[in-house]
Design a protein around this motif. Structure first.
Motif, PDB file in Angstrom:
ATOM      1  N   PRO A 151     -36.373 -29.083  48.409  1.00  0.00           N
ATOM      2  CA  PRO A 151     -36.326 -29.000  50.192  1.00  0.00           C
ATOM      3  C   PRO A 151     -36.205 -30.502  50.704  1.00  0.00           C
ATOM      4  O   PRO A 151     -36.454 -30.261  52.166  1.00  0.00           O
ATOM      5  CB  PRO A 151     -37.910 -28.524  50.324  1.00  0.00           C
ATOM      6  CG  PRO A 151     -38.059 -29.264  48.754  1.00  0.00           C
ATOM      7  CD  PRO A 151     -37.421 -29.407  47.607  1.00  0.00           C
ATOM      8  N   LYS A 152     -36.305 -31.520  49.992  1.00  0.00           N
ATOM      9  CA  LYS A 152     -36.893 -32.721  51.006  1.00  0.00           C
ATOM     10  C   LYS A 152     -35.329 -33.354  51.842  1.00  0.00           C
ATOM     11  O   LYS A 152     -35.207 -33.555  52.483  1.00  0.00           O
ATOM     12  CB  LYS A 152     -36.653 -34.092  49.899  1.00  0.00           C
ATOM     13  CG  LYS A 152     -37.457 -35.601  51.224  1.00  0.00           C
ATOM     14  CD  LYS A 152     -37.200 -35.944  50.143  1.00  0.00           C
ATOM     15  CE  LYS A 152     -37.267 -37.862  50.547  1.00  0.00           C
ATOM     16  NZ  LYS A 152     -37.974 -38.906  49.987  1.00  0.00           N
ATOM     17  N   ASP A 153     -33.704 -32.620  50.472  1.00  0.00           N
ATOM     18  CA  ASP A 153     -33.022 -32.961  51.181  1.00  0.00           C
ATOM     19  C   ASP A 153     -33.032 -31.594  52.312  1.00  0.00           C
ATOM     20  O   ASP A 153     -31.614 -31.761  53.049  1.00  0.00           O
ATOM     21  CB  ASP A 153     -31.858 -32.963  49.423  1.00  0.00           C
ATOM     22  CG  ASP A 153     -31.748 -34.159  49.080  1.00  0.00           C
ATOM     23  OD1 ASP A 153     -32.685 -34.667  49.617  1.00  0.00           O
ATOM     24  OD2 ASP A 153     -31.257 -33.814  48.112  1.00  0.00           O
ATOM     25  N   ALA A 154     -33.069 -30.566  52.262  1.00  0.00           N
ATOM     26  CA  ALA A 154     -32.626 -29.299  53.376  1.00  0.00           C
ATOM     27  C   ALA A 154     -33.462 -29.968  54.042  1.00  0.00           C
ATOM     28  O   ALA A 154     -33.064 -29.728  55.429  1.00  0.00           O
ATOM     29  CB  ALA A 154     -33.453 -28.709  52.750  1.00  0.00           C
ATOM     30  N   TRP A 155     -34.842 -30.155  54.829  1.00  0.00           N
ATOM     31  CA  TRP A 155     -35.089 -30.391  55.423  1.00  0.00           C
ATOM     32  C   TRP A 155     -34.617 -31.769  56.383  1.00  0.00           C
ATOM     33  O   TRP A 155     -34.194 -31.761  57.410  1.00  0.00           O
ATOM     34  CB  TRP A 155     -36.804 -31.076  55.455  1.00  0.00           C
ATOM     35  CG  TRP A 155     -37.413 -29.424  55.353  1.00  0.00           C
ATOM     36  CD1 TRP A 155     -38.085 -29.583  54.238  1.00  0.00           C
ATOM     37  CD2 TRP A 155     -37.569 -28.508  56.254  1.00  0.00           C
ATOM     38  NE1 TRP A 155     -38.754 -27.656  54.863  1.00  0.00           N
ATOM     39  CE2 TRP A 155     -38.346 -27.586  56.417  1.00  0.00           C
ATOM     40  CE3 TRP A 155     -36.610 -28.289  57.892  1.00  0.00           C
ATOM     41  CZ2 TRP A 155     -38.644 -26.144  56.508  1.00  0.00           C
ATOM     42  CZ3 TRP A 155     -37.206 -27.126  58.300  1.00  0.00           C
ATOM     43  CH2 TRP A 155     -37.987 -26.600  57.764  1.00  0.00           C
ATOM     44  N   SER A 156     -34.367 -33.063  55.326  1.00  0.00           N
ATOM     45  CA  SER A 156     -32.970 -34.179  56.048  1.00  0.00           C
ATOM     46  C   SER A 156     -31.489 -33.345  56.948  1.00  0.00           C
ATOM     47  O   SER A 156     -31.284 -33.943  57.607  1.00  0.00           O
ATOM     48  CB  SER A 156     -32.519 -35.043  54.748  1.00  0.00           C
ATOM     49  OG  SER A 156     -33.714 -35.787  54.169  1.00  0.00           O
TER      50      SER A 156
END
Length: 86
Positions: A43-48
């Motif tokens: 999710p961190k990469d997705a939100w970035s």
């Protein structure tokens, strides 16, 4: 693409999608047709990715979902305050 097609072609992934065709009814946004922009492991990469694309294209209707969801209805919330531009 329909959500069923996206979830089948990107199993157990976070996907950044753009709404191509959507409608609203009683403050619920129904996404009828979407385009996958990118898929991610976490999710961190997705939100970035979301923040990056939203900054480049602020008028596009972008969302992040995990493909384990059975549907992609979004509850609309309206912001009535003042935002500071950064």
């Amino acid at each position: 693409m329909k959500w069923e097609e996206i979830s089948e072609s990107h199993p157990r992934r976070f996907v950044l999608v753009e709404a191509i065709k959507a409608s609203s009814n009683n403050r619920v946004r129904n996404l009828e047709d979407m385009a996958v922009i990118q898929d991610y492991d976490n999710p961190k990469d997705a939100w970035s990715g979301y923040k990056h694309f939203h900054k480049l294209y602020p008028s596009r209707e972008l969302y992040v979902f995990h493909t384990s969801r059975s549907d992609v209805e979004v509850v609309e919330e309206f912001f009535s305050g003042v935002r500071q531009r950064t």
